[in-house]
Design an enzyme around this catalytic site. Sequence first.
Site, PDB file in Angstrom:
ATOM      1  NE  ARG A  99       4.062   9.944   1.783  1.00  0.00           N
ATOM      2  CZ  ARG A  99       3.825   9.541   3.032  1.00  0.00           C
ATOM      3  NH1 ARG A  99       4.820   9.443   3.895  1.00  0.00           N
ATOM      4  NH2 ARG A  99       2.604   9.272   3.418  1.00  0.00           N
ATOM      5  CG  ASN A 153       5.486   8.928  11.941  1.00  0.00           C
ATOM      6  OD1 ASN A 153       5.990   9.488  12.900  1.00  0.00           O
ATOM      7  ND2 ASN A 153       4.645   9.538  11.127  1.00  0.00           N
ATOM      8  CG  ASP A 154       6.619   4.019   7.946  1.00  0.00           C
ATOM      9  OD1 ASP A 154       5.998   3.136   8.570  1.00  0.00           O
ATOM     10  OD2 ASP A 154       6.106   4.705   7.049  1.00  0.00           O
ATOM     11  CG  HIS A 166     -16.394  10.396   4.440  1.00  0.00           C
ATOM     12  ND1 HIS A 166     -17.062   9.444   3.731  1.00  0.00           N
ATOM     13  CD2 HIS A 166     -15.130  10.391   3.992  1.00  0.00           C
ATOM     14  CE1 HIS A 166     -16.230   8.895   2.881  1.00  0.00           C
ATOM     15  NE2 HIS A 166     -15.054   9.445   3.015  1.00  0.00           N
ATOM     16  CB  CYS A 204       8.131  15.066   7.289  1.00  0.00           C
ATOM     17  SG  CYS A 204       8.427  13.496   6.464  1.00  0.00           S
ATOM     18  NE  ARG A 211       2.989   4.693  11.240  1.00  0.00           N
ATOM     19  CZ  ARG A 211       3.216   5.535  10.220  1.00  0.00           C
ATOM     20  NH1 ARG A 211       4.116   5.241   9.294  1.00  0.00           N
ATOM     21  NH2 ARG A 211       2.580   6.665  10.126  1.00  0.00           N
ATOM     22  CD  GLU A 237       8.836   6.395   4.770  1.00  0.00           C
ATOM     23  OE1 GLU A 237       8.115   6.733   5.716  1.00  0.00           O
ATOM     24  OE2 GLU A 237       8.455   6.358   3.604  1.00  0.00           O
ATOM     25  NE  ARG A 297       1.409  11.216   6.621  1.00  0.00           N
ATOM     26  CZ  ARG A 297       1.750  11.914   7.719  1.00  0.00           C
ATOM     27  NH1 ARG A 297       1.162  13.056   7.988  1.00  0.00           N
ATOM     28  NH2 ARG A 297       2.657  11.445   8.547  1.00  0.00           N
TER      29      ARG A 297
HETATM   30  C1  PEP Z   1       6.805   8.674   8.544  1.00  0.00           C
HETATM   31  O1  PEP Z   1       6.815   7.453   8.316  1.00  0.00           O
HETATM   32  O2  PEP Z   1       7.422   9.188   9.484  1.00  0.00           O
HETATM   33  C2  PEP Z   1       6.032   9.576   7.683  1.00  0.00           C
HETATM   34  C3  PEP Z   1       6.120  10.872   7.813  1.00  0.00           C
HETATM   35  O3  PEP Z   1       5.190   9.039   6.779  1.00  0.00           O
HETATM   36  P1  PEP Z   1       3.773   8.360   7.172  1.00  0.00           P
HETATM   37  O4  PEP Z   1       3.492   8.698   8.595  1.00  0.00           O
HETATM   38  O5  PEP Z   1       2.784   8.916   6.215  1.00  0.00           O
HETATM   39  O6  PEP Z   1       4.042   6.909   6.950  1.00  0.00           O
HETATM   40 MG    MG Z   2       6.106   6.667   6.432  1.00  0.00          MG
END
Ligand code: PEP
Ligand code: MG
Length: 540
Positions: free
Chosen positions: A326, A447-448, A185, A495, A458, A424, A290
């Site tokens: 989300r 990302n996913d 934290h 995103c 990842r 994703e 998020r």
């Molecule tokens: C992604 O997967 O690109 C995304 C924006 O969500 P997170 O990074 O929270 O999984």
């Molecule tokens: Mg994601």
Amino acid sequence: MNWFEGISLCPGGAVGPIHVLPALTNQKGVSLPTVEEELERLEAARETALARLEEQRAAAREQLGEEEAEIFRLHALMLEDQDFVETAQKAVRAGRCAEDGVREAEETFAAAFRALDDPYLQGRMADVEEVSRLWREVLAGGAGRLELERPAILWAKECSSGELIALDRDKALGLVVEHMAPDSHAAILVRAMGLPTVTGIAPQKHWEGVYAALDAERGRLWLEPEESVRAALEQKCRQAQARRRELERWRDAPVRTRDGRTVTVCANIGSAREAALALEQGAQGVGLFRTEFLCLDKERSPGEEEQFAVYRQALEAMQGRRVVIRTLDIGGDKHPPWLETGQGENPALGLRGIRLSLKRPELFVPQLRAVLRAARYGKAAVMFPMVTSPAEVRNARKLLERCRAELEEEGLPTGEVEVGVMIETPAAALMAGELAEEADFFSIGTNDLTQYTLAMDRQDPDLQGMYDSRHPAVLALIRRTVEEGHRHGRRVALCGQLGADRDMTKTLLQMGVDELSVPVGEVLALKEHISGLELSQKRE
Ligand code: PEP
Ligand code: MG
């Protein structure tokens, strides 16, 4: 010349005198009057520590917002934990001093956390240490506040979130600590405060007052730096500041490429407090909130009221700009302690995102109700993560509408919400046409999407350089998503982290992406970058 190297927790630079914060005296083995007196001393210190946590909680709430203040409530709960307190008392009854008692409780609990397999729970060890430290500090008669006489670079063995909150931010130029876990934290707080911080360097008392230069970007602390080092760092700080000032002109500017294409630049946030920052940094909306960050370190799932307050705060902070909330993307690697689902062999491919939400309406319904109620206070959208089929979106929408009907029956007013789908998974990208019929908009989570398209974790450091969102297969899926989305008249945002890769901005915009949502600190630079692009030039 002396210099030390550590790990950067919050980038930035500082030049000034060192102030070494006193370490807590280790009172191990002090002999004591009577057990009863020592137990009383232990208890009195605990009560003072609890009162101090309450003060710190109020200060954090005022300065940083509700979520940051939550840390202090958790710490108070720990100090009220019967097992924890009894472990300390037992040691005192066995003839040890109060300080030793606290140390015993700390070591017992820290060892228990350490033994757990779960890295998240292991990370909670830092909380045990912080609480114990505060308790010992009160026992040692510590003031608990860091009164700084002059601006200084602080150097300490450790620094609790309580101490950070109490810091005079104008006088704290930077922070060097020996121990601070990147996920603790305290580390989250230094980032929220924008305090240049480096960890992994042990404090040396005799450096008190010595002139130093902290390059928190490289994780380096220079003592009595040569003029050239000092001048270089000072110049770097000045340049960064000038750059920030220069970028400010983009704050209120709409974003248009040189050949006239309008693009929306939004921010990704993880707390309501960050929404205020996003607005300050010129974000035209929040493209990704998020929400799981609200509950990963809680002891129970967040309720409807708690979520309603947070979403309302974020919507109000954005003053009419859209906030895309989300729904919980827990499961997989984000496994809060209160989620009692089995962890399969392969959690990234397990019950997570929308799959989990649909299976657990007791979690999903309070979130949907909170979003619907908060929507009256701004422009809200809800977005579902990890979608793989149109049926999931249909079912989630049905539940949303049922929640709305129930709220109306209960006399609780609701607002309009658009419904978005995160693209994703390769399945979602390949079925973008069908999904577009169920959704109001798309947001591509690169990302996913990269992780599942390339079958590369990842989070795996061994895959550095291979896990690559620019891979042609990922780009092909992005292109397909945009084409299908547009064919159905849907806006397509992006995103994932790829949106902040400025070498790729032109390509993404040429593909037709309508909106980029990036970390708050990237918004202004991206706005500037887009304004210099000419999209009609050769396709990249
Ligand atoms: C992604 O997967 O690109 C995304 C924006 O969500 P997170 O990074 O929270 O999984
Ligand atoms: Mg994601």
